[in-house]
Design a protein around this motif. Structure first.
Motif, PDB file in Angstrom:
ATOM      1  N   LEU A 151       0.835  -1.199   0.000  1.00  0.00           N
ATOM      2  CA  LEU A 151       0.000   0.000   0.000  1.00  0.00           C
ATOM      3  C   LEU A 151       0.871   1.250   0.000  1.00  0.00           C
ATOM      4  N   LEU A 152       1.945   1.227   0.788  1.00  0.00           N
ATOM      5  CA  LEU A 152       2.925   2.305   0.832  1.00  0.00           C
ATOM      6  C   LEU A 152       4.306   1.698   0.688  1.00  0.00           C
TER       7      LEU A 152
ATOM      8  N   ALA B 255       5.401  11.972   8.769  1.00  0.00           N
ATOM      9  CA  ALA B 255       4.526  13.139   8.896  1.00  0.00           C
ATOM     10  C   ALA B 255       3.483  13.199   7.788  1.00  0.00           C
ATOM     11  N   GLY B 256       3.806  12.662   6.605  1.00  0.00           N
ATOM     12  CA  GLY B 256       2.855  12.690   5.502  1.00  0.00           C
ATOM     13  C   GLY B 256       2.200  11.358   5.225  1.00  0.00           C
ATOM     14  N   ALA B 257       2.406  10.391   6.117  1.00  0.00           N
ATOM     15  CA  ALA B 257       1.918   9.037   5.860  1.00  0.00           C
ATOM     16  C   ALA B 257       0.395   8.955   5.884  1.00  0.00           C
TER      17      ALA B 257
ATOM     18  N   ALA C 147      -4.454   7.408   2.830  1.00  0.00           N
ATOM     19  CA  ALA C 147      -5.788   7.705   2.301  1.00  0.00           C
ATOM     20  C   ALA C 147      -5.815   7.634   0.779  1.00  0.00           C
ATOM     21  N   ALA C 148      -4.673   7.977   0.135  1.00  0.00           N
ATOM     22  CA  ALA C 148      -4.621   7.991  -1.327  1.00  0.00           C
ATOM     23  C   ALA C 148      -4.123   6.678  -1.921  1.00  0.00           C
TER      24      ALA C 148
ATOM     25  N   ALA D  58     -12.509   1.351   2.498  1.00  0.00           N
ATOM     26  CA  ALA D  58     -12.257   0.365   1.446  1.00  0.00           C
ATOM     27  C   ALA D  58     -13.004  -0.938   1.692  1.00  0.00           C
ATOM     28  N   MET D  59     -13.306  -1.235   2.968  1.00  0.00           N
ATOM     29  CA  MET D  59     -13.988  -2.486   3.322  1.00  0.00           C
ATOM     30  C   MET D  59     -15.224  -2.178   4.160  1.00  0.00           C
ATOM     31  N   PRO D  60     -16.217  -1.522   3.596  1.00  0.00           N
ATOM     32  CA  PRO D  60     -17.404  -1.168   4.384  1.00  0.00           C
ATOM     33  C   PRO D  60     -18.129  -2.416   4.878  1.00  0.00           C
TER      34      PRO D  60
END
Length: 421
Positions: free
Chosen positions: A56-57, A67-69, A74-75, A129-131
């Motif tokens: 994912l990252l 700090a920007g993770a 989210a993206a 993503a997994m409602p």
């Protein structure tokens, strides 16, 4: 770190692209070749691979700063990752529950606020993503795990789809590290129905971890020290393994067992780190090896671990016993990654024993482990999610191979046969 070059080369040989290390996270990131449905079995056959995550990252632009993770999470491309998880592990279905695991490596310098923001961001992104999928606290109870690594001020994040098993559980009395214990059993390729002997049982930590991982085996431990034998019985009882592990007061140099009754010996020998000394072992090891030769059945095998100068003593003892065939060694580190003490696990057999009786994947990070795709039982003990991974592997059957060979023979005998095919 020692395995990175070998695994990198192996990944490239399998067609992976963009292979590069995330050194602070102890990871490699790579893009698999297109259209390869059996990519997980291919990775599982490499000795240096311990986990495979759907990233994912961390790819392709590298791990973001902590700090920007939150924004990066989210993206992230959650739909693609979840689709691959459903295809490979979910049987096409969505997970019933999921959990989050965050690991902050020593010296990351992460502050509580930044880590808290990351946890919140991952939780919110996963729920979007997994409602309707339930979140649980324990990763061991979850169908799907979102795993985050915080190291060097950066974050790597993914969903595990292949995880090498390690030791399980903790015992009242400490002993051999549970992951090393499991690795010794995996190297020995323990099989259901076998009698496995530890002639230096100590507190039975090794036996407990082996019995938890290989419940189809029978285990026998010998310990000559009464105090340690009492601690061993406490450990076995705490693990609920009284019906699987038999403990006896006995000496490794005079076991009191009948000839040729043991299938496999697995043991962590006393080599001076906690018990014993090199000088004592110059007498102890040869006598114990002679006794092992007597009690092992023809074709039986053993994996014995020793470290430091005592490893050379054990090597000499095995070489002196002409009825035993020494087939190779595997190196392990004891305990945590900061523990520099290492041991050699000596693999040997009584009489004619093939190297395929052992798992050499710990010794060679790049070479495929011998026979793994053809040995589903061994895979179950070696990997979590093994059943799902094996379902992706489609080895050609003996009948198919014979048919292909017959067909090739016919084409060789008929002019133009290849073109007709």
């Amino acid at each position: 770190a020692r395995r990175v070059p070998a695994v990198t080369s192996a990944l490239r040989s399998l067609g992976f692209r963009g292979v590069r290390p995330l050194a602070e996270h102890h990871k490699l990131v790579a893009t698999p070749p297109p259209g390869t449905e059996d990519v997980l079995p291919r990775l599982a056959s490499l000795g240096g691979v311990e986990r495979v995550h759907l990233a994912l990252l961390g790819a392709p632009s590298g791990p973001p700063q902590l700090a920007g993770a939150a924004a990066a999470v989210a993206a992230a491309d959650w739909p693609t990752v979840l689709s691959a998880w459903r295809r490979w592990l979910g049987g096409g279905a969505a997970p019933q529950c999921w959990a989050l695991r965050v690991r902050e490596r020593t010296g990351t310098g992460a502050c509580a606020g930044e880590s808290g923001a990351l946890v919140q961001a991952v939780g919110e992104a996963a729920q979007r993503a997994m409602p309707g999928v339930l979140r649980v606290d324990s990763p061991s109870e979850a169908d799907l795990v979102v795993w985050c690594s915080v190291a060097g001020g950066t974050v790597a994040c993914g969903v595990p789809v292949l995880v090498r098993r390690g030791g399980v559980g903790r015992l009242p009395y400490w002993g051999l590290h549970r992951s090393v214990a499991w690795a010794l059993g995996a190297t020995a390729r323990l099989r259901d129905g076998e009698l496995a002997l530890d002639p230096f049982a100590g507190r039975a930590a090794l036996l407990c971890h082996l019995a938890q991982a290989w419940p189809g085996c029978r285990f026998l431990g010998l310990e000559r020290c009464g105090a340690r034998l009492a601690e061993a019985r406490t450990n076995v009882a705490a693990a609920g393994l009284e019906g699987t592990i038999e403990l006896r007061e006995g000496d490794a140099t005079a076991m009191g067992l009948e000839d040729a009754t043991v299938d496999v010996a697995v043991s962590d020998l006393p080599f001076g780190r906690v018990h014993g000394s090199v000088e004592e072992n110059k007498v102890l090891f040869p006598a114990a090896v002679r006794e092992l030769y007597r009690v092992l059945r023809p074709g039986g095998r053993g994996v014995l671990a020793a470290g430091g100068a005592s490893a050379s003593v054990l090597a000499a003892a095995l070489a002196a016993e002409t009825g035993l065939q020494r087939l190779g060694e595997v190196e392990f580190a004891f305990g945590r990654s900061g523990d520099k003490e290492r041991c050699q696990a000596f693999c040997f057999g009584k009489g004619l024993v093939d190297r395929s009786c052992f798992d050499w994947s710990f010794a060679d990070a790049a070479a495929p482990a011998d026979g793994l795709p053809q040995d589903p039982a061994h895979w179950r003990h070696k990997w979590r999610y093994a059943r799902e991974v094996m379902s992706l592997y489609r080895p050609r059957s003996t009948q198919q191979l014979a048919s292909e060979e017959d067909g090739q023979a016919c084409r060789d005998a008929i002019p133009g046969g290849e073109e007709q095919k």
